[in-house]
Write a protein that holds these residues in place. Sequence first.
Motif, PDB file in Angstrom:
ATOM      1  N   ASN A  58      28.246  32.093 -23.274  1.00 55.78           N
ATOM      2  CA  ASN A  58      28.601  33.477 -22.908  1.00 55.78           C
ATOM      3  C   ASN A  58      28.315  33.710 -21.428  1.00 55.78           C
ATOM      4  O   ASN A  58      27.424  33.084 -20.855  1.00 55.78           O
ATOM      5  CB  ASN A  58      27.791  34.483 -23.746  1.00 55.78           C
ATOM      6  CG  ASN A  58      28.060  34.328 -25.218  1.00 55.78           C
ATOM      7  OD1 ASN A  58      29.212  34.242 -25.642  1.00 55.78           O
ATOM      8  ND2 ASN A  58      26.995  34.275 -26.015  1.00 55.78           N
ATOM      9  N   HIS A  59      29.060  34.616 -20.835  1.00 52.84           N
ATOM     10  CA  HIS A  59      28.852  34.932 -19.421  1.00 52.84           C
ATOM     11  C   HIS A  59      28.259  36.334 -19.273  1.00 52.84           C
ATOM     12  O   HIS A  59      28.663  37.260 -19.966  1.00 52.84           O
ATOM     13  CB  HIS A  59      30.170  34.829 -18.644  1.00 52.84           C
ATOM     14  CG  HIS A  59      30.627  33.418 -18.470  1.00 52.84           C
ATOM     15  ND1 HIS A  59      31.399  32.771 -19.410  1.00 52.84           N
ATOM     16  CD2 HIS A  59      30.385  32.517 -17.482  1.00 52.84           C
ATOM     17  CE1 HIS A  59      31.626  31.530 -19.002  1.00 52.84           C
ATOM     18  NE2 HIS A  59      31.023  31.346 -17.842  1.00 52.84           N
ATOM     19  N   TYR A  60      27.331  36.446 -18.338  1.00 52.29           N
ATOM     20  CA  TYR A  60      26.674  37.727 -18.067  1.00 52.29           C
ATOM     21  C   TYR A  60      26.615  37.939 -16.564  1.00 52.29           C
ATOM     22  O   TYR A  60      26.517  36.975 -15.800  1.00 52.29           O
ATOM     23  CB  TYR A  60      25.235  37.718 -18.612  1.00 52.29           C
ATOM     24  CG  TYR A  60      25.163  37.465 -20.097  1.00 52.29           C
ATOM     25  CD1 TYR A  60      25.257  38.516 -21.007  1.00 52.29           C
ATOM     26  CD2 TYR A  60      25.018  36.172 -20.590  1.00 52.29           C
ATOM     27  CE1 TYR A  60      25.206  38.275 -22.376  1.00 52.29           C
ATOM     28  CE2 TYR A  60      24.969  35.927 -21.943  1.00 52.29           C
ATOM     29  CZ  TYR A  60      25.058  36.992 -22.834  1.00 52.29           C
ATOM     30  OH  TYR A  60      25.011  36.752 -24.185  1.00 52.29           O
ATOM     31  N   ASP A  61      26.642  39.193 -16.157  1.00 55.43           N
ATOM     32  CA  ASP A  61      26.513  39.447 -14.718  1.00 55.43           C
ATOM     33  C   ASP A  61      25.688  40.694 -14.462  1.00 55.43           C
ATOM     34  O   ASP A  61      25.535  41.551 -15.347  1.00 55.43           O
ATOM     35  CB  ASP A  61      27.881  39.544 -14.032  1.00 55.43           C
ATOM     36  CG  ASP A  61      28.535  40.903 -14.192  1.00 55.43           C
ATOM     37  OD1 ASP A  61      28.448  41.487 -15.298  1.00 55.43           O
ATOM     38  OD2 ASP A  61      29.126  41.394 -13.225  1.00 55.43           O
ATOM     39  N   ALA A  62      25.144  40.774 -13.264  1.00 55.18           N
ATOM     40  CA  ALA A  62      24.350  41.935 -12.867  1.00 55.18           C
ATOM     41  C   ALA A  62      24.275  41.970 -11.344  1.00 55.18           C
ATOM     42  O   ALA A  62      24.116  40.920 -10.715  1.00 55.18           O
ATOM     43  CB  ALA A  62      22.939  41.850 -13.446  1.00 55.18           C
ATOM     44  N   LEU A  63      24.432  43.149 -10.788  1.00 52.29           N
ATOM     45  CA  LEU A  63      24.204  43.320  -9.352  1.00 52.29           C
ATOM     46  C   LEU A  63      22.805  43.923  -9.185  1.00 52.29           C
ATOM     47  O   LEU A  63      22.555  45.032  -9.663  1.00 52.29           O
ATOM     48  CB  LEU A  63      25.253  44.254  -8.735  1.00 52.29           C
ATOM     49  CG  LEU A  63      25.191  44.356  -7.207  1.00 52.29           C
ATOM     50  CD1 LEU A  63      25.813  43.125  -6.561  1.00 52.29           C
ATOM     51  CD2 LEU A  63      25.922  45.610  -6.709  1.00 52.29           C
ATOM     52  N   VAL A  64      21.920  43.176  -8.542  1.00 50.89           N
ATOM     53  CA  VAL A  64      20.533  43.630  -8.401  1.00 50.89           C
ATOM     54  C   VAL A  64      20.167  43.666  -6.923  1.00 50.89           C
ATOM     55  O   VAL A  64      20.789  42.987  -6.102  1.00 50.89           O
ATOM     56  CB  VAL A  64      19.553  42.696  -9.151  1.00 50.89           C
ATOM     57  CG1 VAL A  64      19.881  42.641 -10.635  1.00 50.89           C
ATOM     58  CG2 VAL A  64      19.542  41.313  -8.558  1.00 50.89           C
ATOM     59  N   PRO A  65      19.156  44.457  -6.548  1.00 47.02           N
ATOM     60  CA  PRO A  65      18.703  44.436  -5.152  1.00 47.02           C
ATOM     61  C   PRO A  65      18.156  43.058  -4.792  1.00 47.02           C
ATOM     62  O   PRO A  65      17.542  42.398  -5.640  1.00 47.02           O
ATOM     63  CB  PRO A  65      17.581  45.481  -5.126  1.00 47.02           C
ATOM     64  CG  PRO A  65      17.650  46.219  -6.405  1.00 47.02           C
ATOM     65  CD  PRO A  65      18.358  45.360  -7.383  1.00 47.02           C
ATOM     66  N   ASP A  66      18.340  42.640  -3.543  1.00 47.89           N
ATOM     67  CA  ASP A  66      17.868  41.296  -3.193  1.00 47.89           C
ATOM     68  C   ASP A  66      16.354  41.191  -3.265  1.00 47.89           C
ATOM     69  O   ASP A  66      15.816  40.114  -3.519  1.00 47.89           O
ATOM     70  CB  ASP A  66      18.422  40.834  -1.838  1.00 47.89           C
ATOM     71  CG  ASP A  66      18.083  41.764  -0.687  1.00 47.89           C
ATOM     72  OD1 ASP A  66      17.301  42.716  -0.872  1.00 47.89           O
ATOM     73  OD2 ASP A  66      18.611  41.538   0.419  1.00 47.89           O
ATOM     74  N   TRP A  67      15.639  42.316  -3.055  1.00 43.10           N
ATOM     75  CA  TRP A  67      14.184  42.240  -3.126  1.00 43.10           C
ATOM     76  C   TRP A  67      13.693  41.889  -4.517  1.00 43.10           C
ATOM     77  O   TRP A  67      12.547  41.477  -4.708  1.00 43.10           O
ATOM     78  CB  TRP A  67      13.514  43.530  -2.649  1.00 43.10           C
ATOM     79  CG  TRP A  67      13.928  44.802  -3.335  1.00 43.10           C
ATOM     80  CD1 TRP A  67      14.756  45.760  -2.841  1.00 43.10           C
ATOM     81  CD2 TRP A  67      13.508  45.281  -4.627  1.00 43.10           C
ATOM     82  NE1 TRP A  67      14.890  46.790  -3.743  1.00 43.10           N
ATOM     83  CE2 TRP A  67      14.140  46.524  -4.835  1.00 43.10           C
ATOM     84  CE3 TRP A  67      12.664  44.788  -5.625  1.00 43.10           C
ATOM     85  CZ2 TRP A  67      13.967  47.272  -6.008  1.00 43.10           C
ATOM     86  CZ3 TRP A  67      12.485  45.533  -6.784  1.00 43.10           C
ATOM     87  CH2 TRP A  67      13.138  46.762  -6.960  1.00 43.10           C
ATOM     88  N   ALA A  68      14.549  42.098  -5.520  1.00 38.89           N
ATOM     89  CA  ALA A  68      14.112  41.869  -6.892  1.00 38.89           C
ATOM     90  C   ALA A  68      14.011  40.372  -7.228  1.00 38.89           C
ATOM     91  O   ALA A  68      13.234  39.982  -8.099  1.00 38.89           O
ATOM     92  CB  ALA A  68      15.065  42.559  -7.863  1.00 38.89           C
ATOM     93  N   LEU A  69      14.798  39.552  -6.556  1.00 37.91           N
ATOM     94  CA  LEU A  69      14.754  38.122  -6.851  1.00 37.91           C
ATOM     95  C   LEU A  69      13.422  37.538  -6.393  1.00 37.91           C
ATOM     96  O   LEU A  69      12.844  37.982  -5.407  1.00 37.91           O
ATOM     97  CB  LEU A  69      15.879  37.381  -6.126  1.00 37.91           C
ATOM     98  CG  LEU A  69      17.325  37.704  -6.500  1.00 37.91           C
ATOM     99  CD1 LEU A  69      18.265  36.741  -5.797  1.00 37.91           C
ATOM    100  CD2 LEU A  69      17.557  37.645  -7.989  1.00 37.91           C
ATOM    101  N   SER A  70      12.977  36.514  -7.104  1.00 32.10           N
ATOM    102  CA  SER A  70      11.773  35.805  -6.658  1.00 32.10           C
ATOM    103  C   SER A  70      12.068  35.116  -5.330  1.00 32.10           C
ATOM    104  O   SER A  70      13.234  34.909  -4.972  1.00 32.10           O
ATOM    105  CB  SER A  70      11.356  34.767  -7.707  1.00 32.10           C
ATOM    106  OG  SER A  70      12.393  33.827  -7.862  1.00 32.10           O
ATOM    107  N   ARG A 116      14.833  31.814  -8.123  1.00 29.88           N
ATOM    108  CA  ARG A 116      14.983  31.145  -9.413  1.00 29.88           C
ATOM    109  C   ARG A 116      14.700  32.083 -10.586  1.00 29.88           C
ATOM    110  O   ARG A 116      14.776  31.668 -11.743  1.00 29.88           O
ATOM    111  CB  ARG A 116      14.042  29.935  -9.491  1.00 29.88           C
ATOM    112  CG  ARG A 116      14.283  28.886  -8.420  1.00 29.88           C
ATOM    113  CD  ARG A 116      15.554  28.110  -8.650  1.00 29.88           C
ATOM    114  NE  ARG A 116      15.468  27.277  -9.832  1.00 29.88           N
ATOM    115  CZ  ARG A 116      15.052  26.008  -9.811  1.00 29.88           C
ATOM    116  NH1 ARG A 116      14.710  25.433  -8.682  1.00 29.88           N
ATOM    117  NH2 ARG A 116      15.010  25.287 -10.918  1.00 29.88           N
ATOM    118  N   SER A 117      14.344  33.336 -10.303  1.00 33.88           N
ATOM    119  CA  SER A 117      14.086  34.254 -11.413  1.00 33.88           C
ATOM    120  C   SER A 117      14.237  35.694 -10.949  1.00 33.88           C
ATOM    121  O   SER A 117      14.235  35.978  -9.740  1.00 33.88           O
ATOM    122  CB  SER A 117      12.672  34.037 -11.986  1.00 33.88           C
ATOM    123  OG  SER A 117      11.692  34.377 -11.023  1.00 33.88           O
ATOM    124  N   VAL A 118      14.393  36.584 -11.922  1.00 39.10           N
ATOM    125  CA  VAL A 118      14.529  38.005 -11.614  1.00 39.10           C
ATOM    126  C   VAL A 118      13.790  38.806 -12.696  1.00 39.10           C
ATOM    127  O   VAL A 118      13.842  38.440 -13.874  1.00 39.10           O
ATOM    128  CB  VAL A 118      16.027  38.411 -11.543  1.00 39.10           C
ATOM    129  CG1 VAL A 118      16.731  38.201 -12.874  1.00 39.10           C
ATOM    130  CG2 VAL A 118      16.211  39.837 -11.074  1.00 39.10           C
TER     131      VAL A 118
END
Lengths: 99, 177
Positions: free
Chosen positions: A42-54, A58-60
């Motif tokens: 299955n495919h999933y997507d999300a637009l998140v703020p860049d500060w949220a990424l590790s 490699r993780s959010v």
Amino acid sequence: MWFGDTLFYEKPIDITIALPPEKVTLTPFFHDVHILMEVGGNHYDALVPDWALSKDRRSVPALRAGRCGDKELVYFPISNEGRPTWLIPRSDLERILVK
Amino acid sequence: MLLSDGEIQEAVDSGELILEPRLGVRIQPSSIDLTLGNTLHVHSSQPVPGISIDPELLQVRQFISANTTEEDLSDGRVWKLEPGAFVIGETVERVGLPLHLAGRVEGRSRLARLGVGVHITAPKIDPGFHNNITLEIFNLGPWAIELRAGMRICTLIVERLGRSAQAGYGGVFQGAR
């Protein structure tokens, strides 16, 4: 499936979702990042703020906000497109949780 | 309920409302003017025949990134927004809203009267947002409009919610950047 069918957890649960590079495409857009990933076919997507990424990207972080049948309601940090939300089968979610 | 100038000032001073940097920001009677950042993503100004896009397609953002050009407005460079043109930009300022405040980004009347809009029916900033604000800038007027980094491009209205939004982002989402 309807919003009203969702059982919201009294206290949302903090989780971390893995972004394995071989399964994920990250596309920066100004100070947001679009995550597009494949899980269990299955495919999933999300637009998140860049500060949220590790730092290693490699993780959010996310929240388990509730459940609806065999699916989990997952909220991501709010970006310029509002709050990305997944209704994801529990089996798929368990594959990408950082233990 | 909209925050007034005095309430906005108090909210920023107390840290309730995050607004960084504050240089260039101007507080209006019931909003805050924000400024244009250094980077624009520019769409083709001409219709692209033979391509139709399904907005629900998950790969649509990659398509947009691959089919827009990036323009740098630093060092005083000017981008002429031609009639009918559409670009995406962002504010210099990073805005942080707690769970009991929401925002709406709107245009400035000075630009509106020249035919320039800064969003396309998507003004809402959710409680818990913490980022620069993305702008969809277009020109409906008959003249080219000069866009410069640092110009006052939009105004942010801040509203206090009747009660805080549920399932907000505590813990790991605090202290972003």
